[in-house]
Design a protein around this motif. Structure first.
Motif, PDB file in Angstrom:
ATOM      1  N   GLU A  53       3.761   3.720   3.360  1.00 46.44           N
ATOM      2  CA  GLU A  53       3.174   5.082   2.142  1.00 46.44           C
ATOM      3  C   GLU A  53       4.430   6.598   3.270  1.00 46.44           C
ATOM      4  O   GLU A  53       4.426   7.576   1.723  1.00 46.44           O
ATOM      5  N   VAL A  54       5.346   5.990   3.495  1.00 45.23           N
ATOM      6  CA  VAL A  54       5.750   7.756   3.616  1.00 45.23           C
ATOM      7  C   VAL A  54       6.991   6.845   2.644  1.00 45.23           C
ATOM      8  O   VAL A  54       7.127   8.742   2.007  1.00 45.23           O
ATOM      9  N   THR A  55       6.962   6.063   2.559  1.00 45.57           N
ATOM     10  CA  THR A  55       8.291   6.054   1.187  1.00 45.57           C
ATOM     11  C   THR A  55       7.512   5.948  -0.096  1.00 45.57           C
ATOM     12  O   THR A  55       7.933   6.747  -0.666  1.00 45.57           O
ATOM     13  N   VAL A  56       6.674   5.245  -0.197  1.00 47.70           N
ATOM     14  CA  VAL A  56       6.033   5.254  -1.529  1.00 47.70           C
ATOM     15  C   VAL A  56       5.074   6.622  -2.090  1.00 47.70           C
ATOM     16  O   VAL A  56       5.149   7.294  -2.842  1.00 47.70           O
ATOM     17  N   ARG A  57       4.180   7.198  -1.350  1.00 48.08           N
ATOM     18  CA  ARG A  57       3.553   8.049  -1.173  1.00 48.08           C
ATOM     19  C   ARG A  57       3.595   9.557  -0.815  1.00 48.08           C
ATOM     20  O   ARG A  57       3.224  10.080  -1.623  1.00 48.08           O
ATOM     21  N   LEU A  90       5.103   1.172  -9.080  1.00 47.52           N
ATOM     22  CA  LEU A  90       6.229   0.466  -8.077  1.00 47.52           C
ATOM     23  C   LEU A  90       5.581  -0.057  -7.029  1.00 47.52           C
ATOM     24  O   LEU A  90       6.459  -0.646  -6.868  1.00 47.52           O
ATOM     25  N   PHE A  91       4.901  -0.246  -6.506  1.00 46.31           N
ATOM     26  CA  PHE A  91       3.596  -0.058  -5.283  1.00 46.31           C
ATOM     27  C   PHE A  91       3.335  -1.464  -5.515  1.00 46.31           C
ATOM     28  O   PHE A  91       3.179  -2.306  -4.739  1.00 46.31           O
ATOM     29  N   TRP A 103      -2.191 -11.134  -6.196  1.00 42.90           N
ATOM     30  CA  TRP A 103      -2.570 -10.667  -5.038  1.00 42.90           C
ATOM     31  C   TRP A 103      -2.140  -9.488  -5.198  1.00 42.90           C
ATOM     32  O   TRP A 103      -2.595  -8.257  -5.108  1.00 42.90           O
ATOM     33  N   ALA A 104      -0.965  -8.849  -6.105  1.00 40.56           N
ATOM     34  CA  ALA A 104      -0.009  -7.620  -5.988  1.00 40.56           C
ATOM     35  C   ALA A 104      -0.808  -6.990  -6.666  1.00 40.56           C
ATOM     36  O   ALA A 104      -0.527  -6.039  -6.700  1.00 40.56           O
ATOM     37  N   LEU A 105      -1.189  -7.681  -7.812  1.00 44.12           N
ATOM     38  CA  LEU A 105      -2.481  -6.702  -8.856  1.00 44.12           C
ATOM     39  C   LEU A 105      -3.023  -5.700  -8.332  1.00 44.12           C
ATOM     40  O   LEU A 105      -4.186  -4.880  -8.309  1.00 44.12           O
ATOM     41  N   ALA A 106      -3.742  -7.023  -7.450  1.00 48.27           N
ATOM     42  CA  ALA A 106      -5.265  -6.542  -6.596  1.00 48.27           C
ATOM     43  C   ALA A 106      -5.268  -5.266  -5.402  1.00 48.27           C
ATOM     44  O   ALA A 106      -5.804  -4.259  -5.119  1.00 48.27           O
ATOM     45  N   VAL A 107      -3.859  -4.439  -5.665  1.00 51.24           N
ATOM     46  CA  VAL A 107      -3.299  -3.700  -4.322  1.00 51.24           C
ATOM     47  C   VAL A 107      -3.537  -2.617  -5.712  1.00 51.24           C
ATOM     48  O   VAL A 107      -3.180  -1.057  -5.291  1.00 51.24           O
ATOM     49  N   ALA A 108      -3.083  -2.917  -6.660  1.00 45.37           N
ATOM     50  CA  ALA A 108      -3.766  -1.067  -7.847  1.00 45.37           C
ATOM     51  C   ALA A 108      -4.555  -0.477  -6.906  1.00 45.37           C
ATOM     52  O   ALA A 108      -4.705   1.366  -7.429  1.00 45.37           O
TER      53      ALA A 108
END
Length: 146
Positions: A53-57, A90-91, A103-108
């Motif tokens: 979160e610190v990096t991406v958001r 990116l996330f 699973w990766a798409l589930a974080v969208a």
């Protein structure tokens, strides 16, 4: 203004995870990987949310929001900002490194939600706590299902 912990959107984001945890536990419970040590729990609930979160958001979405903020305010036609969409892409891509693509798409969707919280509250810290909450629930669901 009230503290961000009183924000209705932030609180709704926390509650939105409950049906997801229940659904995952019931539908795919046996395939969920539960944390097996204190270090694994610490990584899942503290380290990963903080770093991501610190990096991406915080850094990426914050910079993108500043970079195209004026242009986007004039041309925005969907309720999700371009900075949030790029950050979410990116996330998802970062999660492809260690998770299968479904699973990766589930974080969208959670990522878009956290991006909204970032923009609404002007800070990545509420996102860190919400992400920790999400991950803790996934860990508990995996433990209960396994």
């Amino acid at each position: 203004m009230a503290h961000w912990t009183q924000d209705l959107h932030w609180r709704a984001a926390l509650w939105s995870a409950v049906p997801v945890w229940l659904g995952l536990g019931l539908l795919v419970g046996a395939s969920l990987r539960a944390p097996v040590s204190a270090a694994a729990w610490l990584s899942l609930v503290v380290v990963q949310p903080l770093l991501e979160e610190v990096t991406v958001r915080g850094l990426v979405q914050g910079a993108l929001s500043q970079w195209n903020g004026r242009w986007e305010r004039r041309l925005r036609v969907v309720p999700v900002s371009q900075a949030n969409l790029v950050t979410t892409a990116l996330f998802v891509a970062l999660h492809l490194n260690n998770q299968p693509w479904p699973w990766a798409l589930a974080v969208a969707l959670p990522s878009l939600l956290l991006g909204h919280i970032r923009e609404r509250l002007g800070s990545a810290w509420p996102c860190v706590l919400a992400h920790a909450h999400f991950n803790a629930g996934f860990g508990v669901a995996a433990c209960l299902a396994g």
